[in-house]
Design an enzyme around this catalytic site. Structure first.
Site, mmCIF file in Angstrom:
data_model
loop_
_atom_site.group_PDB
_atom_site.id
_atom_site.type_symbol
_atom_site.label_atom_id
_atom_site.label_comp_id
_atom_site.label_asym_id
_atom_site.label_seq_id
_atom_site.Cartn_x
_atom_site.Cartn_y
_atom_site.Cartn_z
ATOM 1 N N ARG A 193 -18.760 -6.048 -13.026
ATOM 2 C CA ARG A 193 -18.564 -4.803 -13.696
ATOM 3 C C ARG A 193 -20.190 -4.218 -13.539
ATOM 4 O O ARG A 193 -21.069 -4.943 -14.242
ATOM 5 C CB ARG A 193 -17.945 -4.824 -14.919
ATOM 6 C CG ARG A 193 -18.033 -3.276 -15.645
ATOM 7 C CD ARG A 193 -17.909 -3.294 -17.002
ATOM 8 N NE ARG A 193 -18.063 -1.958 -17.522
ATOM 9 C CZ ARG A 193 -18.512 -1.510 -18.684
ATOM 10 N NH1 ARG A 193 -18.927 -2.811 -19.683
ATOM 11 N NH2 ARG A 193 -18.497 -0.646 -19.184
ATOM 12 N N HIS A 226 -16.353 4.476 -17.637
ATOM 13 C CA HIS A 226 -15.202 3.744 -17.882
ATOM 14 C C HIS A 226 -14.094 3.939 -16.852
ATOM 15 O O HIS A 226 -12.983 3.778 -17.169
ATOM 16 C CB HIS A 226 -14.751 4.229 -19.273
ATOM 17 C CG HIS A 226 -15.487 3.903 -20.467
ATOM 18 N ND1 HIS A 226 -15.807 4.709 -21.542
ATOM 19 C CD2 HIS A 226 -16.252 2.888 -20.778
ATOM 20 C CE1 HIS A 226 -16.421 4.343 -22.473
ATOM 21 N NE2 HIS A 226 -16.654 3.163 -21.958
ATOM 22 N N ARG A 279 -23.380 6.302 -30.360
ATOM 23 C CA ARG A 279 -23.715 7.676 -29.632
ATOM 24 C C ARG A 279 -23.133 8.791 -30.180
ATOM 25 O O ARG A 279 -21.863 8.606 -30.243
ATOM 26 C CB ARG A 279 -23.398 7.442 -28.251
ATOM 27 C CG ARG A 279 -24.377 6.257 -27.547
ATOM 28 C CD ARG A 279 -23.919 5.986 -26.262
ATOM 29 N NE ARG A 279 -22.915 4.669 -26.251
ATOM 30 C CZ ARG A 279 -22.353 4.269 -25.236
ATOM 31 N NH1 ARG A 279 -22.269 4.751 -24.082
ATOM 32 N NH2 ARG A 279 -21.622 3.190 -25.299
ATOM 33 N N GLU A 315 -9.595 -4.082 -17.668
ATOM 34 C CA GLU A 315 -10.562 -3.613 -16.625
ATOM 35 C C GLU A 315 -10.863 -5.210 -15.826
ATOM 36 O O GLU A 315 -11.380 -5.070 -14.577
ATOM 37 C CB GLU A 315 -11.962 -3.451 -17.304
ATOM 38 C CG GLU A 315 -11.759 -2.223 -18.052
ATOM 39 C CD GLU A 315 -13.030 -1.931 -19.040
ATOM 40 O OE1 GLU A 315 -13.915 -1.212 -18.671
ATOM 41 O OE2 GLU A 315 -13.072 -2.448 -20.231
ATOM 42 N N ASN A 368 -18.758 -9.875 -16.516
ATOM 43 C CA ASN A 368 -19.110 -8.676 -17.131
ATOM 44 C C ASN A 368 -20.374 -9.023 -18.057
ATOM 45 O O ASN A 368 -20.131 -9.439 -19.302
ATOM 46 C CB ASN A 368 -18.004 -8.117 -18.117
ATOM 47 C CG ASN A 368 -18.356 -6.752 -18.634
ATOM 48 O OD1 ASN A 368 -19.528 -6.125 -18.694
ATOM 49 N ND2 ASN A 368 -17.300 -5.925 -19.120
#
Length: 389
Positions: free
Chosen positions: A84, A173, A231, A373, A8
């Site tokens: 990922r 996600h 964000r 993940e 990742n």
């Protein structure tokens, strides 16, 4: 024994995990400060190993990873490497074995995820060089949301222009939402209608019905939806036009929306822990920020209950969702009319693993399910290579 290496890659970091065919973690770690005097923290069965080195790029980061693993007695000879990647656009609706054509397509999608796709691609290229002949599999955050119905993925703008420029809701996600919804179904002993709240520095909500994503809060890019660390999520597009017309450049607006909004924009810190601490001291800006944060989440939970036609569980996951009892309480305390309640002691308990934090006999269970993940990426990488054979 066959192994999967999961990579990742961030702009200045590289996380990795090596899993065997029994899904046991043989080693994992994090290379930080890529682009300068970097460092690595490697965790294995015998404890943690740290090292420092010059890490000018992701190729050097992978080399440092391999040296550190070897010094810890773990030879990295993976049978497949899973990566990922955040944005797969309309082209990639499932994991794919990487070749030059796939690399080029991912690079073209960088404009839709400028903070995420470029470093992810650097990791892919470095791994292809470090492990020649080993299959590399790209697993896209957007893929789980390929099941969104047209009414959920379509923006009401000029249809021809939208088709030409690829403007639609993609969602993100997805690897986390997929893993967590499956784990929630296993915990409850049944699949059903779930709202999954992935709350971390980035945050998104997803309505899952029978294991399929039917609505999600992020959109064309990871900017839409919930309030996040840096964000701001949903924003009137007219505000962006106003900022541009009153003197801000496109790059300045991009920086504002990606790095200087959300909790950071409201309080100066994008870390929920800092904001909670400030709120406990009576800081009005922090109190307001947490109120805005929870208000937005509750709005999505209510909307998704309507889309699902009912709710079988509300599920919290990711760094904030798994660890902040205060955030969970702020969200659920305003949803009692929907049958959602917390058991205060269960919510406050710091336990590992999937667990219910609602009272026994609650109309709608509220769960905390740790995401994984890396494991989901490993599963997809193995499956993609098996299908190729």
């Amino acid at each position: 024994m066959s192994t999967v290496l999961v990579v990742n890659s961030g702009s200045s970091s590289l996380k990795y995990q090596l899993l065997d065919d029994e899904e046991q973690v043989l080693g994992s770690g994090l290379v930080e400060r890529i682009g300068g005097a970097g460092s690595i923290r490697h965790r294995g069965p015998d404890g943690e190993v740290t090292a420092e080195a010059d890490v000018p790029d992701h190729t050097a980061a992978l080399a440092l990873m391999m040296r550190t693993c070897a010094s810890a007695g773990l030879e990295l000879t993976p049978d497949v490497v899973g990566h990922r990647l955040v944005h797969g656009g309309a082209r990639f609706s499932a994991p794919v074995v990487v070749d030059d054509e796939v690399e080029a397509a991912v690079e073209e999608l960088a404009a839709l995820a400028p903070l995420h796709n470029p470093p992810g691609l650097l990791g892919v290229r470095a791994a292809r060089q470090a492990f020649p002949g080993v299959p590399q599999v790209a697993v896209f955050d957007t893929a789980f949301h390929a099941t969104l119905p047209p009414e959920a993925s379509t923006y009401a703008i000029d249809a021809d222009l939208a088709a030409e420029r690829g403007i639609r809701r993609y969602g993100f996600h997805g690897t986390s939402h997929e893993y967590v919804s499956q784990a929630a179904a296993e915990f409850l002993g049944r699949a059903g209608r779930f709202v999954v709240l992935h709350l971390g520095n980035g945050a998104s909500a997803c309505a899952v019905s029978g294991g399929r994503s039917i609505a999600t809060s992020m959109g064309l890019t990871p900017l839409q939806g919930l309030v996040m660390g840096t964000r701001g999520g949903d924003l009137d597009p007219g505000a962006v036009l106003h900022l541009l017309r009153t003197g801000l450049s496109v790059d300045e607006v991009d920086t504002l929306l990606n790095r200087r909004s959300g909790l950071a924009g409201l309080t100066g810190s994008g870390d929920v822990r800092d904001v909670e601490a400030a709120a406990s001291r009576g800081d009005e800006r922090a109190v307001l920020a947490l109120d805005v944060y929870a208000h937005r989440i509750r709005g999505y939970v209510g909307a998704y209950l309507a889309h699902l036609g009912g709710l079988d569980a509300l599920v919290f996951t990711a760094g904030v969702g798994e660890n902040s009892a205060e955030v969970r309480a702020r969200v659920v305390d305003g949803l009692g009319h929907l049958g959602l309640r917390l058991d205060p002691a269960r919510n406050a308990a710091r336990e590992r693993g999937a667990r219910a934090i609602s009272p026994d006999g609650a109309a709608v269970p509220v769960l905390v399910v740790p995401t994984n993940e890396e494991l989901q990426i490993a599963r997809h990488a193995r499956a993609a290579v098996t299908e190729l054979r």
